[in-house]
Design an enzyme around this catalytic site. Structure first.
Site, short mmCIF file in Angstrom:
data_model
loop_
_atom_site.label_atom_id
_atom_site.label_comp_id
_atom_site.label_asym_id
_atom_site.label_seq_id
_atom_site.Cartn_x
_atom_site.Cartn_y
_atom_site.Cartn_z
N GLY A 41 0.83 -1.20 0.00
CA GLY A 41 0.00 0.00 0.00
C GLY A 41 0.86 1.25 0.00
N ALA A 42 0.50 2.24 -0.81
CA ALA A 42 1.31 3.44 -0.95
C ALA A 42 0.47 4.69 -0.78
CB ALA A 42 2.01 3.45 -2.32
N GLY A 43 -0.25 4.73 0.33
CA GLY A 43 -1.05 5.90 0.64
C GLY A 43 -0.38 6.74 1.71
N CYS A 70 -7.76 16.27 13.54
CA CYS A 70 -8.41 16.44 12.24
C CYS A 70 -8.54 17.92 11.94
CB CYS A 70 -9.79 15.77 12.26
SG CYS A 70 -10.71 15.97 10.71
N ALA A 123 -1.66 -1.05 -5.74
CA ALA A 123 -2.54 -1.46 -6.85
C ALA A 123 -2.49 -0.49 -8.02
CB ALA A 123 -3.97 -1.60 -6.34
N CYS A 180 -15.46 7.17 8.88
CA CYS A 180 -14.73 8.37 8.44
C CYS A 180 -15.75 9.47 8.17
CB CYS A 180 -13.92 8.04 7.19
SG CYS A 180 -12.74 9.31 6.72
#
Length: 434
Positions: free
Chosen positions: A8-10, A354, A35, A160
């Site tokens: 995963g590359a987030g 946040c 992906a 979320c």
């Protein structure tokens, strides 16, 4: 030499790769598998969905950025994790062995849990991915030609909620700029038991502040909302009371709808025996390590975190950027320790921070720790928060382009919102705030 695969590359995976390479040095190998071949700055998707950002401004190619730091990259899905054999299998049939696996895949979007939901064959838009936000923008442009009622919010089981609020306010503000707001009744539909719950049991006076903002934007709301199905132009919602009994049935007409879905674990991860809970989220110990497989670590939305409290309509706990960064840093320290033959000892600090755009202003929510009781339980609103959010976007994208392994939240975001000391502060107004 150890080989670490980051899956995963987030917002979790890219920093994890940079930090791992910096900590482990050239004698160990780091490979990122994702992906798709581009990094997406997901927090900016609400802006993209109304045309306040372009795709090119919030994405970047992964491979060149990683290559500059000597990190390998493969841009295709993993179809199977052989946890017993310490290997992953790729869509093209290749099999890669690993010594350590770091799972930062993010979620699978469970649109199928509400019939008719989602942008792919359904009737609602999403801002969970850049592709979805672009789809939402195209639908918005069509909507502007013939505006009407809008329904925005979050489906049962969602975790979320911040982006749903952001999009409602941004959507309203953009319509105001276009002199079309008077033609668009907006209803905010949420699984939360009350406005401002946020999956966190509220943060400071988030309930009062967000209710006031919704009123000032002429947005009606339905809480404890169980969306049962969506048809073209119609959403069916069962509103529950605080005891979970049916209060009212709603049939909401709409010409535009953006509803965040519930999350589940991605299939390749969820299928690994003993790795995940029933919804496919990775079960971890305090060191971010799998309970069953001691060389598998996980961070971010893919991690199993229990809800803060039981709610009449199911809600999940969010995983914010600061929490993800803390998880990643703990993983890096623990893998580095194990490569030296030392035990894992680092623990993440599960705090929630946040920064949410409210259209023409913004709000900062700070819950330290995320699960009550808290040392800091605070919310503040102002244009300065919006400037901080924009600055954070620019800095984080710069960090991903240049391959910096410097933690962002601890050094910049906390400073921007005026929290100079986290330890020992008892809540209320953070020190240093005007």
């Amino acid at each position: 030499m150890a080989h670490v695969i980051v899956l995963g590359a987030g917002i979790g995976g890219m920093p994890a790769a940079y930090e791992l390479k910096a900590a482990l040095g050239p004698e160990h190998r780091v490979t990122v598998i994702n992906a798709v071949d581009h990094f997406q700055f997901v927090p900016s998707n609400p802006w993209l969905a109304v045309g306040w950002r372009e795709r090119a401004a919030i994405t970047l190619p992964i491979e060149p950025a990683l290559a500059r730091k000597g990190i390998g990259f493969i841009g295709q899905p993993v179809v199977r994790i052989d946890a017993e054999g310490n290997a992953v299998e790729l869509q093209d049939g290749r099999r890669l062995d690993y010594d350590f696996l770091v799972i930062t895949t993010g979620p699978r979007l469970a649109f199928e849990e509400v019939p008719g939901a989602g942008p792919d064959g359904g009737h609602t838009e999403s801002i969970c991915t850049t592709d979805h936000a672009e789809h939402a923008q195209a639908a918005y442009q069509r909507f502007l030609e013939d505006p009407g009622p809008a329904v925005i919010g979050a489906m049962p089981g969602a975790s979320c909620f911040g982006p749903a609020y952001e999009f409602a306010f941004i959507f309203s503000r953009d319509l105001q700029k276009r002199r079309l707001r008077h033609r668009v009744p907006i209803t905010f539909v949420t699984a939360e038991p009350y406005i401002g719950h946020l999956g966190l049991g509220g943060v400071g006076d988030s309930k009062g502040m967000l209710e006031s903002e919704l009123r000032s934007h002429d947005v009606k709301w339905i809480c404890n909302a169980r969306v049962t199905k969506v048809e073209a132009g119609r959403m069916f919602v069962t509103e529950l009371d605080d005891l979970g009994q049916v209060r009212k049935e709603h049939e909401l007409p709409f010409r535009y709808s953006m509803m965040l879905p519930a999350f589940k674990g991605v299939e390749a991860v969820a299928r690994v025996d003993g790795l995940c809970n029933p919804r496919g989220f990775v079960l971890i110990d305090k060191h971010q390590r799998s309970l069953k497989y001691r060389n598998i670590f996980a961070a971010g939305v893919c991690v199993a975190i229990p809800p803060v409290e039981a709610t009449p309509v199911p809600t999940g706990a969010p995983k914010t950027g600061y929490m993800i960064e803390s998880m990643v840093t703990a993983i890096v320290h623990n893998i580095a320790a194990e490569t030296r033959g030392e035990p894992a000892s680092a623990e993440g600090t599960w705090n929630a921070i946040c920064l949410a755009d409210l259209g023409d202003t913004a709000a900062a929510f700070v819950a330290l720790p995320q699960i009550p009781p808290r040392n800091v339980n605070w919310v503040s609103k102002g244009r300065w928060v919006r400037l901080a959010k924009i600055a954070f976007e620019k800095y984080f994208l710069h960090k991903m382009k240049t391959g910096s392994s410097e933690p962002v939240y601890e050094k910049y975001v906390l400073k921007a919102i005026g929290i100079t000391r986290l330890v020992g502060h008892e809540g209320g107004q953070p020190p240093g705030m005007p």
